[in-house]
Scaffold this active site. Structure first.
Site, PDB file in Angstrom:
ATOM      1  N   HIS A 154       0.875  -1.175   0.000  1.00 55.53           N
ATOM      2  CA  HIS A 154       0.000   0.000   0.000  1.00 55.53           C
ATOM      3  C   HIS A 154       0.915   1.229   0.000  1.00 55.53           C
ATOM      4  O   HIS A 154       2.030   1.172   0.509  1.00 55.53           O
ATOM      5  CB  HIS A 154      -0.823  -0.054   1.299  1.00 55.53           C
ATOM      6  CG  HIS A 154      -1.896   0.981   1.411  1.00 55.53           C
ATOM      7  ND1 HIS A 154      -1.640   2.272   1.783  1.00 55.53           N
ATOM      8  CD2 HIS A 154      -3.239   0.902   1.221  1.00 55.53           C
ATOM      9  CE1 HIS A 154      -2.781   2.942   1.824  1.00 55.53           C
ATOM     10  NE2 HIS A 154      -3.769   2.131   1.490  1.00 55.53           N
ATOM     11  N   ASP A 172       2.910  -4.390   8.192  1.00 58.46           N
ATOM     12  CA  ASP A 172       1.702  -3.579   8.074  1.00 58.46           C
ATOM     13  C   ASP A 172       0.520  -4.536   8.192  1.00 58.46           C
ATOM     14  O   ASP A 172       0.240  -5.308   7.272  1.00 58.46           O
ATOM     15  CB  ASP A 172       1.738  -2.870   6.711  1.00 58.46           C
ATOM     16  CG  ASP A 172       0.386  -2.295   6.292  1.00 58.46           C
ATOM     17  OD1 ASP A 172      -0.592  -2.442   7.049  1.00 58.46           O
ATOM     18  OD2 ASP A 172       0.315  -1.705   5.206  1.00 58.46           O
ATOM     19  N   GLN A 221      -4.783  -4.994   7.154  1.00 57.00           N
ATOM     20  CA  GLN A 221      -5.823  -5.879   6.615  1.00 57.00           C
ATOM     21  C   GLN A 221      -5.876  -7.228   7.308  1.00 57.00           C
ATOM     22  O   GLN A 221      -6.811  -7.995   7.089  1.00 57.00           O
ATOM     23  CB  GLN A 221      -5.592  -6.095   5.113  1.00 57.00           C
ATOM     24  CG  GLN A 221      -5.693  -4.838   4.282  1.00 57.00           C
ATOM     25  CD  GLN A 221      -7.088  -4.251   4.265  1.00 57.00           C
ATOM     26  OE1 GLN A 221      -8.075  -4.960   4.489  1.00 57.00           O
ATOM     27  NE2 GLN A 221      -7.181  -2.966   4.013  1.00 57.00           N
ATOM     28  N   LYS A 239     -10.472  -0.558  10.869  1.00 59.29           N
ATOM     29  CA  LYS A 239     -10.668  -1.739  10.028  1.00 59.29           C
ATOM     30  C   LYS A 239     -11.028  -2.975  10.872  1.00 59.29           C
ATOM     31  O   LYS A 239     -11.325  -4.034  10.336  1.00 59.29           O
ATOM     32  CB  LYS A 239      -9.417  -2.010   9.194  1.00 59.29           C
ATOM     33  CG  LYS A 239      -9.140  -0.907   8.162  1.00 59.29           C
ATOM     34  CD  LYS A 239      -8.138  -1.349   7.144  1.00 59.29           C
ATOM     35  CE  LYS A 239      -7.432  -0.200   6.461  1.00 59.29           C
ATOM     36  NZ  LYS A 239      -8.236   0.427   5.407  1.00 59.29           N
ATOM     37  N   CYS A 291      -4.771   2.482  -3.583  1.00 57.64           N
ATOM     38  CA  CYS A 291      -3.520   3.012  -3.037  1.00 57.64           C
ATOM     39  C   CYS A 291      -2.382   2.015  -3.229  1.00 57.64           C
ATOM     40  O   CYS A 291      -1.526   1.862  -2.364  1.00 57.64           O
ATOM     41  CB  CYS A 291      -3.657   3.389  -1.571  1.00 57.64           C
ATOM     42  SG  CYS A 291      -4.786   4.747  -1.313  1.00 57.64           S
TER      43      CYS A 291
END
Lengths: 149, 413
Positions: free
Chosen positions: B128, B205, B208, B231, B370
Protein backbone atom coordinates in the site's frame (compact mmCIF):
# COMPACT_ATOMS: atom_id res chain seq x y z
CA UNK A 1 -32.51 3.36 -12.40
CA UNK A 2 -33.59 6.32 -14.54
CA UNK A 3 -30.58 8.31 -13.32
CA UNK A 4 -28.35 5.53 -14.60
CA UNK A 5 -29.98 5.58 -18.02
CA UNK A 6 -29.55 9.34 -17.98
CA UNK A 7 -25.84 8.91 -17.17
CA UNK A 8 -25.04 6.09 -19.58
CA UNK A 9 -26.91 7.33 -22.62
CA UNK A 10 -26.47 5.78 -26.05
CA UNK A 11 -24.21 8.64 -27.11
CA UNK A 12 -21.92 8.05 -24.13
CA UNK A 13 -21.75 4.31 -24.70
CA UNK A 14 -21.08 4.87 -28.39
CA UNK A 15 -18.22 7.29 -27.72
CA UNK A 16 -16.86 4.95 -25.05
CA UNK A 17 -16.82 1.96 -27.38
CA UNK A 18 -15.64 3.89 -30.44
CA UNK A 19 -13.84 7.01 -29.28
CA UNK A 20 -13.38 9.65 -31.97
CA UNK A 21 -10.05 11.37 -32.60
CA UNK A 22 -8.08 8.78 -30.74
CA UNK A 23 -4.34 8.40 -31.17
CA UNK A 24 -1.32 10.64 -31.41
CA UNK A 25 -0.96 13.75 -33.50
CA UNK A 26 2.57 13.92 -34.94
CA UNK A 27 2.42 17.63 -35.79
CA UNK A 28 0.83 18.73 -32.53
CA UNK A 29 2.23 21.97 -31.13
CA UNK A 30 0.57 21.69 -27.74
CA UNK A 31 0.15 18.69 -25.49
CA UNK A 32 -0.61 17.88 -21.90
CA UNK A 33 -1.13 14.89 -19.65
CA UNK A 34 -4.16 14.58 -17.45
CA UNK A 35 -4.73 12.19 -14.63
CA UNK A 36 -7.31 11.55 -12.00
CA UNK A 37 -5.40 10.25 -8.97
CA UNK A 38 -8.62 9.02 -7.42
CA UNK A 39 -9.27 6.29 -9.98
CA UNK A 40 -6.07 6.11 -11.98
CA UNK A 41 -7.59 7.51 -15.19
CA UNK A 42 -5.04 9.11 -17.45
CA UNK A 43 -4.97 10.65 -20.86
CA UNK A 44 -2.60 12.51 -23.13
CA UNK A 45 -3.96 15.26 -25.33
CA UNK A 46 -2.32 16.36 -28.61
CA UNK A 47 -3.43 19.70 -30.01
CA UNK A 48 -2.51 21.55 -33.17
CA UNK A 49 -3.23 25.25 -32.83
CA UNK A 50 -3.15 27.41 -35.96
CA UNK A 51 -3.90 31.13 -35.98
CA UNK A 52 -5.47 30.88 -32.54
CA UNK A 53 -7.78 28.05 -33.62
CA UNK A 54 -7.78 24.35 -32.82
CA UNK A 55 -6.91 22.91 -36.21
CA UNK A 56 -6.72 19.34 -34.98
CA UNK A 57 -6.89 17.44 -31.71
CA UNK A 58 -6.43 13.83 -30.60
CA UNK A 59 -6.21 11.96 -27.34
CA UNK A 60 -5.01 8.68 -26.03
CA UNK A 61 -5.25 7.03 -22.65
CA UNK A 62 -7.53 4.92 -20.57
CA UNK A 63 -10.37 5.75 -18.33
CA UNK A 64 -13.94 5.02 -17.39
CA UNK A 65 -16.84 5.32 -19.82
CA UNK A 66 -17.59 8.86 -18.68
CA UNK A 67 -14.06 10.21 -19.04
CA UNK A 68 -13.45 8.42 -22.35
CA UNK A 69 -16.75 9.57 -23.85
CA UNK A 70 -16.20 13.08 -22.54
CA UNK A 71 -12.74 13.27 -24.13
CA UNK A 72 -14.11 11.98 -27.41
CA UNK A 73 -17.05 14.39 -27.41
CA UNK A 74 -14.77 17.26 -26.46
CA UNK A 75 -12.44 16.69 -29.41
CA UNK A 76 -15.42 16.91 -31.75
CA UNK A 77 -16.82 19.99 -30.06
CA UNK A 78 -13.64 22.09 -30.02
CA UNK A 79 -12.24 21.35 -33.45
CA UNK A 80 -12.17 24.59 -35.45
CA UNK A 81 -12.92 26.75 -32.41
CA UNK A 82 -10.73 29.61 -31.23
CA UNK A 83 -8.90 29.28 -27.93
CA UNK A 84 -11.28 31.90 -26.51
CA UNK A 85 -14.33 29.96 -27.64
CA UNK A 86 -12.96 26.78 -26.10
CA UNK A 87 -12.59 28.52 -22.77
CA UNK A 88 -16.21 29.65 -22.92
CA UNK A 89 -17.48 26.19 -23.91
CA UNK A 90 -15.61 24.64 -20.97
CA UNK A 91 -17.10 27.20 -18.60
CA UNK A 92 -20.60 26.28 -19.76
CA UNK A 93 -19.83 22.58 -19.80
CA UNK A 94 -18.52 22.75 -16.24
CA UNK A 95 -21.71 24.51 -15.14
CA UNK A 96 -23.72 21.83 -16.92
CA UNK A 97 -22.09 18.80 -15.28
CA UNK A 98 -21.95 20.35 -11.83
CA UNK A 99 -25.61 21.27 -12.06
CA UNK A 100 -24.92 24.99 -11.66
CA UNK A 101 -26.68 25.78 -14.92
CA UNK A 102 -29.47 24.20 -16.88
CA UNK A 103 -27.22 24.48 -19.88
CA UNK A 104 -29.82 23.74 -22.51
CA UNK A 105 -29.79 27.25 -23.92
CA UNK A 106 -25.98 27.26 -23.99
CA UNK A 107 -25.58 24.13 -25.98
CA UNK A 108 -27.72 24.51 -29.04
CA UNK A 109 -24.73 24.03 -31.28
CA UNK A 110 -23.17 21.31 -29.11
CA UNK A 111 -26.05 18.95 -28.75
CA UNK A 112 -23.75 16.05 -28.14
CA UNK A 113 -22.17 17.63 -25.05
CA UNK A 114 -25.62 17.67 -23.50
CA UNK A 115 -25.34 13.89 -23.31
CA UNK A 116 -23.15 14.41 -20.25
CA UNK A 117 -25.77 16.44 -18.37
CA UNK A 118 -26.67 13.29 -16.40
CA UNK A 119 -23.34 13.56 -14.57
CA UNK A 120 -24.80 16.28 -12.36
CA UNK A 121 -26.70 13.59 -10.43
CA UNK A 122 -23.38 11.86 -9.68
CA UNK A 123 -21.10 14.42 -8.00
CA UNK A 124 -18.21 11.95 -7.62
CA UNK A 125 -18.15 11.51 -11.39
CA UNK A 126 -17.78 15.22 -12.26
CA UNK A 127 -14.01 14.76 -12.23
CA UNK A 128 -14.30 12.02 -14.83
CA UNK A 129 -16.33 14.26 -17.13
CA UNK A 130 -14.02 17.25 -16.78
CA UNK A 131 -10.62 15.52 -16.91
CA UNK A 132 -10.22 15.98 -20.68
CA UNK A 133 -11.28 19.62 -20.42
CA UNK A 134 -8.82 20.40 -17.64
CA UNK A 135 -6.13 18.73 -19.70
CA UNK A 136 -7.04 20.77 -22.78
CA UNK A 137 -6.86 23.95 -20.75
CA UNK A 138 -3.43 22.84 -19.50
CA UNK A 139 -2.26 22.15 -23.07
CA UNK A 140 -3.42 25.56 -24.26
CA UNK A 141 -1.69 27.25 -21.35
CA UNK A 142 1.67 25.75 -22.24
CA UNK A 143 1.45 22.04 -21.41
CA UNK A 144 2.32 20.02 -18.38
CA UNK A 145 0.21 17.84 -16.18
CA UNK A 146 -3.38 18.44 -15.18
CA UNK A 147 -4.93 16.57 -12.30
CA UNK A 148 -8.48 16.65 -11.09
CA UNK A 149 -7.56 16.24 -7.46
CA UNK B 1 -27.55 -19.02 9.03
CA UNK B 2 -24.55 -20.75 7.57
CA UNK B 3 -23.70 -23.95 9.35
CA UNK B 4 -20.40 -25.67 8.94
CA UNK B 5 -19.53 -28.96 10.59
CA UNK B 6 -17.95 -27.09 13.47
CA UNK B 7 -18.54 -23.47 12.68
CA UNK B 8 -21.74 -21.65 13.41
CA UNK B 9 -22.13 -17.96 13.02
CA UNK B 10 -25.53 -16.42 13.61
CA UNK B 11 -25.17 -13.61 11.11
CA UNK B 12 -28.69 -12.26 11.65
CA UNK B 13 -28.05 -11.67 15.33
CA UNK B 14 -24.63 -10.28 14.51
CA UNK B 15 -26.00 -7.81 11.97
CA UNK B 16 -28.50 -6.50 14.51
CA UNK B 17 -25.55 -5.16 16.46
CA UNK B 18 -24.42 -2.91 13.59
CA UNK B 19 -26.85 0.01 13.24
CA UNK B 20 -25.38 1.24 9.94
CA UNK B 21 -26.17 -2.03 8.18
CA UNK B 22 -29.93 -1.72 8.60
CA UNK B 23 -30.50 1.00 6.06
CA UNK B 24 -31.63 1.45 2.51
CA UNK B 25 -29.33 3.07 -0.01
CA UNK B 26 -30.81 4.33 -3.29
CA UNK B 27 -34.03 2.60 -2.28
CA UNK B 28 -32.33 -0.79 -1.91
CA UNK B 29 -31.08 -2.63 1.18
CA UNK B 30 -27.44 -1.71 1.73
CA UNK B 31 -24.95 -4.44 0.84
CA UNK B 32 -21.78 -3.08 2.39
CA UNK B 33 -18.90 -4.86 0.65
CA UNK B 34 -16.15 -2.30 1.25
CA UNK B 35 -14.79 -3.63 4.53
CA UNK B 36 -11.16 -3.48 3.45
CA UNK B 37 -11.59 0.30 3.29
CA UNK B 38 -13.30 0.51 6.66
CA UNK B 39 -15.71 -1.57 8.70
CA UNK B 40 -19.02 -0.58 10.27
CA UNK B 41 -19.17 -0.20 14.05
CA UNK B 42 -21.21 -2.28 16.49
CA UNK B 43 -23.40 -0.64 19.16
CA UNK B 44 -20.95 -1.85 21.77
CA UNK B 45 -18.15 0.31 20.33
CA UNK B 46 -20.31 3.35 19.65
CA UNK B 47 -21.65 3.18 23.21
CA UNK B 48 -18.22 2.72 24.78
CA UNK B 49 -17.03 5.92 23.09
CA UNK B 50 -20.21 7.78 24.07
CA UNK B 51 -19.99 6.51 27.65
CA UNK B 52 -16.40 7.68 27.91
CA UNK B 53 -17.38 11.20 26.85
CA UNK B 54 -20.52 11.24 28.99
CA UNK B 55 -18.91 10.00 32.17
CA UNK B 56 -15.13 9.64 32.24
CA UNK B 57 -13.77 12.37 29.97
CA UNK B 58 -10.58 14.03 31.28
CA UNK B 59 -6.96 14.30 30.28
CA UNK B 60 -4.67 11.39 31.07
CA UNK B 61 -1.47 11.04 33.08
CA UNK B 62 -1.55 14.40 34.79
CA UNK B 63 -4.67 14.98 36.80
CA UNK B 64 -5.01 14.07 40.45
CA UNK B 65 -8.76 14.25 40.25
CA UNK B 66 -11.16 11.35 39.90
CA UNK B 67 -12.09 11.80 36.23
CA UNK B 68 -8.48 12.01 35.16
CA UNK B 69 -7.73 8.86 37.09
CA UNK B 70 -10.62 7.09 35.41
CA UNK B 71 -9.57 8.27 31.93
CA UNK B 72 -5.98 7.19 32.65
CA UNK B 73 -7.11 3.79 33.82
CA UNK B 74 -9.28 3.26 30.74
CA UNK B 75 -6.44 4.35 28.47
CA UNK B 76 -3.96 2.03 30.17
CA UNK B 77 -6.44 -0.85 30.11
CA UNK B 78 -6.95 -0.28 26.39
CA UNK B 79 -3.20 -0.60 25.90
CA UNK B 80 -3.20 -3.88 27.78
CA UNK B 81 -6.11 -5.14 25.67
CA UNK B 82 -4.24 -4.33 22.46
CA UNK B 83 -1.08 -5.96 23.80
CA UNK B 84 -2.97 -9.15 24.51
CA UNK B 85 -4.70 -8.99 21.11
CA UNK B 86 -1.33 -8.96 19.35
CA UNK B 87 0.43 -11.36 21.70
CA UNK B 88 2.91 -8.73 22.92
CA UNK B 89 4.99 -9.47 26.04
CA UNK B 90 3.74 -6.40 27.86
CA UNK B 91 1.54 -3.31 27.38
CA UNK B 92 4.57 -1.01 27.12
CA UNK B 93 5.28 -2.54 23.73
CA UNK B 94 2.14 -0.89 22.34
CA UNK B 95 2.21 2.69 21.03
CA UNK B 96 -1.14 4.31 20.31
CA UNK B 97 -1.13 6.23 17.03
CA UNK B 98 -3.63 7.44 14.46
CA UNK B 99 -3.32 4.24 12.47
CA UNK B 100 -1.05 2.22 10.22
CA UNK B 101 0.01 5.19 8.13
CA UNK B 102 1.27 7.07 11.15
CA UNK B 103 3.02 3.93 12.39
CA UNK B 104 4.88 3.55 9.09
CA UNK B 105 5.86 7.21 9.20
CA UNK B 106 7.07 6.85 12.78
CA UNK B 107 9.24 3.87 11.85
CA UNK B 108 10.54 5.34 8.60
CA UNK B 109 11.48 8.43 10.57
CA UNK B 110 13.06 6.83 13.63
CA UNK B 111 14.59 3.69 12.12
CA UNK B 112 15.28 5.86 9.08
CA UNK B 113 17.45 8.24 11.11
CA UNK B 114 20.09 5.51 11.32
CA UNK B 115 20.18 4.68 7.63
CA UNK B 116 23.31 5.39 5.60
CA UNK B 117 23.92 5.67 1.86
CA UNK B 118 23.81 2.20 0.31
CA UNK B 119 21.69 0.67 3.08
CA UNK B 120 18.71 -1.21 1.72
CA UNK B 121 15.04 -1.42 2.62
CA UNK B 122 13.11 -4.35 1.19
CA UNK B 123 9.41 -3.90 0.38
CA UNK B 124 7.11 -6.02 -1.78
CA UNK B 125 5.19 -5.38 -4.96
CA UNK B 126 1.96 -5.73 -2.98
CA UNK B 127 2.52 -2.73 -0.73
CA UNK B 128 0.00 0.00 0.00
CA UNK B 129 1.28 3.53 -0.62
CA UNK B 130 1.47 4.01 3.16
CA UNK B 131 4.25 1.41 3.28
CA UNK B 132 6.06 2.84 0.24
CA UNK B 133 6.08 6.61 0.48
CA UNK B 134 7.40 7.00 4.08
CA UNK B 135 10.39 4.77 3.19
CA UNK B 136 10.99 6.68 -0.02
CA UNK B 137 11.10 9.87 2.05
CA UNK B 138 13.59 8.21 4.42
CA UNK B 139 15.72 7.21 1.42
CA UNK B 140 15.67 10.78 0.11
CA UNK B 141 17.00 11.97 3.47
CA UNK B 142 19.68 9.30 3.90
CA UNK B 143 20.73 7.89 0.53
CA UNK B 144 19.40 4.43 1.41
CA UNK B 145 17.69 2.52 -1.41
CA UNK B 146 14.50 0.49 -1.74
CA UNK B 147 14.51 -3.02 -3.20
CA UNK B 148 11.18 -4.50 -4.23
CA UNK B 149 10.38 -8.20 -3.79
CA UNK B 150 8.27 -9.33 -6.77
CA UNK B 151 5.04 -11.30 -6.76
CA UNK B 152 4.10 -14.22 -8.99
CA UNK B 153 1.24 -14.00 -11.48
CA UNK B 154 -1.20 -15.42 -8.92
CA UNK B 155 -0.59 -12.44 -6.63
CA UNK B 156 1.51 -14.30 -4.06
CA UNK B 157 4.97 -13.22 -3.00
CA UNK B 158 7.89 -14.85 -4.81
CA UNK B 159 9.70 -16.02 -1.69
CA UNK B 160 12.84 -17.15 -3.53
CA UNK B 161 13.18 -13.80 -5.24
CA UNK B 162 12.59 -12.12 -1.87
CA UNK B 163 15.36 -14.15 -0.24
CA UNK B 164 17.61 -13.28 -3.16
CA UNK B 165 17.21 -9.59 -2.37
CA UNK B 166 18.41 -9.96 1.20
CA UNK B 167 22.04 -9.19 2.03
CA UNK B 168 24.17 -7.62 4.74
CA UNK B 169 23.07 -4.27 3.29
CA UNK B 170 19.41 -4.96 4.18
CA UNK B 171 18.47 -2.92 7.25
CA UNK B 172 14.69 -3.16 7.20
CA UNK B 173 12.13 -5.46 5.62
CA UNK B 174 8.74 -3.78 5.67
CA UNK B 175 5.88 -5.79 4.30
CA UNK B 176 2.14 -6.14 4.58
CA UNK B 177 0.56 -9.18 6.19
CA UNK B 178 -2.57 -9.20 4.02
CA UNK B 179 -2.90 -7.32 0.73
CA UNK B 180 -5.71 -4.76 0.70
CA UNK B 181 -5.93 -5.00 -3.09
CA UNK B 182 -5.86 -8.79 -3.58
CA UNK B 183 -6.33 -10.37 -0.16
CA UNK B 184 -3.01 -12.26 -0.45
CA UNK B 185 -1.79 -13.54 2.92
CA UNK B 186 1.99 -13.19 3.15
CA UNK B 187 4.00 -15.91 4.92
CA UNK B 188 5.20 -13.48 7.56
CA UNK B 189 7.03 -16.07 9.65
CA UNK B 190 9.25 -17.18 6.77
CA UNK B 191 9.74 -13.58 5.66
CA UNK B 192 10.80 -12.55 9.17
CA UNK B 193 13.10 -15.53 9.68
CA UNK B 194 14.94 -14.85 6.42
CA UNK B 195 15.28 -11.15 7.24
CA UNK B 196 16.67 -11.88 10.68
CA UNK B 197 19.31 -14.17 9.19
CA UNK B 198 20.88 -11.13 7.52
CA UNK B 199 20.35 -8.96 10.60
CA UNK B 200 17.50 -6.85 9.19
CA UNK B 201 14.56 -5.58 11.24
CA UNK B 202 11.08 -6.72 10.28
CA UNK B 203 8.15 -4.30 10.10
CA UNK B 204 4.67 -5.61 9.31
CA UNK B 205 1.70 -3.58 8.07
CA UNK B 206 -1.21 -5.45 9.61
CA UNK B 207 -4.01 -3.11 8.51
CA UNK B 208 -5.82 -5.88 6.62
CA UNK B 209 -4.86 -8.86 8.74
CA UNK B 210 -6.06 -7.67 12.15
CA UNK B 211 -9.79 -8.02 11.22
CA UNK B 212 -9.36 -11.54 9.81
CA UNK B 213 -6.44 -13.46 11.34
CA UNK B 214 -5.34 -14.28 14.82
CA UNK B 215 -2.09 -12.43 15.31
CA UNK B 216 0.74 -13.38 17.64
CA UNK B 217 3.73 -11.14 17.11
CA UNK B 218 6.08 -13.41 19.03
CA UNK B 219 4.99 -16.49 17.14
CA UNK B 220 5.42 -14.58 13.88
CA UNK B 221 8.83 -13.43 15.07
CA UNK B 222 8.44 -9.84 13.90
CA UNK B 223 10.01 -6.70 15.37
CA UNK B 224 7.23 -4.21 14.64
CA UNK B 225 3.56 -4.72 13.79
CA UNK B 226 0.99 -2.01 13.07
CA UNK B 227 -2.76 -1.98 12.60
CA UNK B 228 -5.64 0.50 12.36
CA UNK B 229 -8.67 0.46 14.65
CA UNK B 230 -11.27 1.41 12.06
CA UNK B 231 -10.67 -1.74 10.03
CA UNK B 232 -11.29 -3.92 13.11
CA UNK B 233 -14.77 -2.50 13.79
CA UNK B 234 -13.29 0.26 15.98
CA UNK B 235 -13.24 4.06 15.63
CA UNK B 236 -11.28 6.01 13.01
CA UNK B 237 -8.20 7.95 14.08
CA UNK B 238 -6.82 5.29 16.40
CA UNK B 239 -4.38 2.49 15.72
CA UNK B 240 -1.47 0.80 17.37
CA UNK B 241 2.12 -0.06 16.76
CA UNK B 242 3.72 -3.02 18.48
CA UNK B 243 7.48 -2.86 18.88
CA UNK B 244 9.80 -5.21 20.76
CA UNK B 245 10.56 -3.26 23.90
CA UNK B 246 14.36 -3.20 23.62
CA UNK B 247 13.99 -1.91 20.05
CA UNK B 248 11.53 0.82 21.04
CA UNK B 249 13.91 1.82 23.82
CA UNK B 250 16.68 2.38 21.31
CA UNK B 251 14.63 4.59 19.00
CA UNK B 252 14.73 8.38 19.01
CA UNK B 253 11.41 10.26 19.45
CA UNK B 254 9.14 10.94 16.48
CA UNK B 255 7.23 14.06 17.50
CA UNK B 256 8.04 16.37 20.38
CA UNK B 257 5.62 17.74 22.96
CA UNK B 258 3.96 17.05 26.25
CA UNK B 259 3.69 13.53 27.65
CA UNK B 260 6.79 12.29 25.79
CA UNK B 261 9.38 13.81 28.07
CA UNK B 262 11.05 12.90 31.34
CA UNK B 263 12.41 16.35 32.03
CA UNK B 264 12.54 19.58 30.00
CA UNK B 265 14.88 22.52 30.36
CA UNK B 266 16.20 25.01 27.83
CA UNK B 267 19.61 23.42 28.13
CA UNK B 268 18.21 20.07 27.05
CA UNK B 269 15.42 17.57 27.37
CA UNK B 270 15.40 13.94 28.36
CA UNK B 271 12.77 11.79 26.77
CA UNK B 272 10.32 9.48 28.43
CA UNK B 273 10.59 5.73 28.10
CA UNK B 274 8.44 3.95 25.52
CA UNK B 275 5.58 4.00 24.83
CA UNK B 276 5.15 7.57 26.18
CA UNK B 277 8.19 8.68 24.16
CA UNK B 278 6.15 8.18 20.98
CA UNK B 279 2.88 9.66 22.18
CA UNK B 280 3.43 13.40 22.23
CA UNK B 281 0.41 15.47 23.18
CA UNK B 282 -3.00 14.45 24.44
CA UNK B 283 -3.73 11.07 22.88
CA UNK B 284 -6.94 9.86 21.28
CA UNK B 285 -8.31 8.54 24.57
CA UNK B 286 -11.86 7.95 23.35
CA UNK B 287 -10.43 6.20 20.29
CA UNK B 288 -8.34 3.88 22.45
CA UNK B 289 -11.38 3.09 24.60
CA UNK B 290 -13.41 2.35 21.45
CA UNK B 291 -10.63 0.22 19.98
CA UNK B 292 -10.37 -1.88 23.14
CA UNK B 293 -14.14 -2.42 23.00
CA UNK B 294 -13.90 -3.42 19.32
CA UNK B 295 -11.22 -5.97 20.19
CA UNK B 296 -13.43 -7.41 22.93
CA UNK B 297 -16.26 -7.59 20.41
CA UNK B 298 -14.15 -9.37 17.80
CA UNK B 299 -12.88 -11.84 20.39
CA UNK B 300 -16.39 -12.59 21.58
CA UNK B 301 -17.44 -13.44 18.04
CA UNK B 302 -14.15 -15.30 17.61
CA UNK B 303 -11.50 -14.69 14.98
CA UNK B 304 -11.53 -18.33 13.89
CA UNK B 305 -15.26 -18.19 13.26
CA UNK B 306 -14.96 -14.84 11.48
CA UNK B 307 -12.23 -16.24 9.26
CA UNK B 308 -14.23 -19.37 8.44
CA UNK B 309 -17.35 -17.36 7.63
CA UNK B 310 -15.48 -14.89 5.43
CA UNK B 311 -13.74 -17.77 3.65
CA UNK B 312 -17.13 -19.24 2.83
CA UNK B 313 -18.36 -15.92 1.46
CA UNK B 314 -15.19 -15.54 -0.59
CA UNK B 315 -15.58 -19.01 -2.02
CA UNK B 316 -19.21 -18.33 -2.80
CA UNK B 317 -18.27 -15.10 -4.57
CA UNK B 318 -15.60 -16.86 -6.62
CA UNK B 319 -18.09 -19.52 -7.69
CA UNK B 320 -20.83 -17.06 -8.58
CA UNK B 321 -18.57 -14.57 -10.35
CA UNK B 322 -17.08 -17.34 -12.52
CA UNK B 323 -20.37 -17.32 -14.43
CA UNK B 324 -20.25 -13.60 -15.23
CA UNK B 325 -19.06 -13.26 -18.85
CA UNK B 326 -15.81 -11.32 -19.24
CA UNK B 327 -15.02 -11.27 -15.53
CA UNK B 328 -11.49 -11.91 -14.25
CA UNK B 329 -10.60 -12.25 -10.56
CA UNK B 330 -7.12 -11.06 -9.62
CA UNK B 331 -5.00 -12.64 -6.93
CA UNK B 332 -4.94 -15.95 -5.10
CA UNK B 333 -7.67 -18.55 -4.82
CA UNK B 334 -10.04 -18.63 -1.81
CA UNK B 335 -8.46 -20.19 1.23
CA UNK B 336 -5.09 -18.63 0.40
CA UNK B 337 -6.38 -15.13 1.00
CA UNK B 338 -8.49 -12.98 3.30
CA UNK B 339 -12.00 -11.91 2.27
CA UNK B 340 -11.14 -9.77 -0.73
CA UNK B 341 -12.35 -10.30 -4.28
CA UNK B 342 -10.62 -7.96 -6.71
CA UNK B 343 -11.85 -8.19 -10.28
CA UNK B 344 -12.01 -6.73 -13.76
CA UNK B 345 -14.94 -6.93 -16.17
CA UNK B 346 -14.05 -6.74 -19.85
CA UNK B 347 -15.41 -3.57 -21.42
CA UNK B 348 -16.31 -1.99 -18.07
CA UNK B 349 -14.08 0.37 -16.17
CA UNK B 350 -14.13 -0.23 -12.38
CA UNK B 351 -15.38 3.30 -11.82
CA UNK B 352 -18.46 2.64 -13.94
CA UNK B 353 -18.98 -0.68 -12.17
CA UNK B 354 -18.83 1.13 -8.82
CA UNK B 355 -21.40 3.73 -9.82
CA UNK B 356 -23.86 1.23 -11.28
CA UNK B 357 -23.56 -1.11 -8.27
CA UNK B 358 -24.05 1.82 -5.91
CA UNK B 359 -27.37 2.57 -7.59
CA UNK B 360 -28.42 -0.91 -6.46
CA UNK B 361 -27.29 -0.41 -2.88
CA UNK B 362 -24.10 -2.44 -3.35
CA UNK B 363 -21.04 -0.65 -1.94
CA UNK B 364 -17.71 -1.74 -3.37
CA UNK B 365 -14.40 0.01 -3.97
CA UNK B 366 -13.22 0.94 -7.45
CA UNK B 367 -9.74 2.25 -8.10
CA UNK B 368 -6.07 1.53 -7.60
CA UNK B 369 -6.52 0.81 -3.86
CA UNK B 370 -3.52 3.01 -3.04
CA UNK B 371 -1.34 0.34 -4.65
CA UNK B 372 -0.39 1.82 -8.01
CA UNK B 373 2.79 -0.27 -8.43
CA UNK B 374 0.70 -3.42 -7.93
CA UNK B 375 -1.87 -2.27 -10.51
CA UNK B 376 0.98 -1.76 -12.96
CA UNK B 377 2.24 -5.26 -12.23
CA UNK B 378 -1.24 -6.68 -12.88
CA UNK B 379 -1.47 -4.65 -16.09
CA UNK B 380 -4.71 -2.90 -15.12
CA UNK B 381 -5.35 0.79 -14.38
CA UNK B 382 -7.64 -0.15 -11.52
CA UNK B 383 -9.83 -2.96 -10.25
CA UNK B 384 -13.23 -3.33 -8.65
CA UNK B 385 -13.02 -4.81 -5.17
CA UNK B 386 -15.59 -6.46 -2.97
CA UNK B 387 -14.30 -7.11 0.55
CA UNK B 388 -16.11 -9.00 3.28
CA UNK B 389 -16.55 -8.49 6.98
CA UNK B 390 -17.99 -10.74 9.67
CA UNK B 391 -21.52 -9.47 9.02
CA UNK B 392 -21.82 -10.03 5.29
CA UNK B 393 -24.22 -12.63 3.96
CA UNK B 394 -24.59 -15.00 1.01
CA UNK B 395 -27.55 -12.84 -0.04
CA UNK B 396 -25.23 -9.85 -0.34
CA UNK B 397 -22.93 -11.88 -2.56
CA UNK B 398 -25.99 -12.55 -4.73
CA UNK B 399 -26.78 -8.82 -4.78
CA UNK B 400 -23.28 -8.24 -6.13
CA UNK B 401 -23.77 -10.85 -8.84
CA UNK B 402 -27.19 -9.43 -9.82
CA UNK B 403 -25.65 -5.96 -9.78
CA UNK B 404 -22.99 -7.04 -12.23
CA UNK B 405 -25.66 -8.30 -14.62
CA UNK B 406 -27.12 -4.79 -14.44
CA UNK B 407 -23.66 -3.31 -15.10
CA UNK B 408 -23.41 -5.38 -18.27
CA UNK B 409 -26.90 -4.33 -19.34
CA UNK B 410 -26.40 -0.59 -18.69
CA UNK B 411 -23.03 -0.54 -20.44
CA UNK B 412 -24.34 -2.55 -23.36
CA UNK B 413 -21.87 -5.41 -22.91
Amino acid sequence: MSDLRELYQEVILDHNHRPRNQGELPDANARAEGHNPLCGDQLTLFVKVEDGRIADIRFKGCGCAISTASASLMTEAVKGKTVEEVREIFRRFHALVTGEAEGQEFFDEFDSLMALAGVKEFPVRVKCATLAWHTLQQALEGGGVATTE
Amino acid sequence: MLVDSEVVLDVTALRAQFPALAQQVRGKPLAYLDNAATTQKPHQVIEAVARYYQRDNANVHRGVHELSQRATRLYDEARATVAEFLGASRPEEIVFLRGCTEAMNLLAHTLGSRLKPGDEIVLSELEHHSNIVPWQMACERTGAVIRVAPIRDDGTLDLDAYRGLLSERTRVVSILHVSNALGTINPVRSIAAAAHEVGALVVVDGAQSAPHLRIDVRELGVDFYAFSGHKVYGPTGIGALYGRYELLEGLPPFQGGGDMIARVSYSGTTYAKPPARFEAGTPNIAGAVGLAEAIRFVREVGLERIRAWEDRLTELAHQALADVPGLTIHGPKPGAKAGVVSFSLRGAHPHDIGTILDMQGVAIRAGHHCAQPLMERLGVPATARASFGMYNTPEEVQSLVRGLAEVRRVLGL
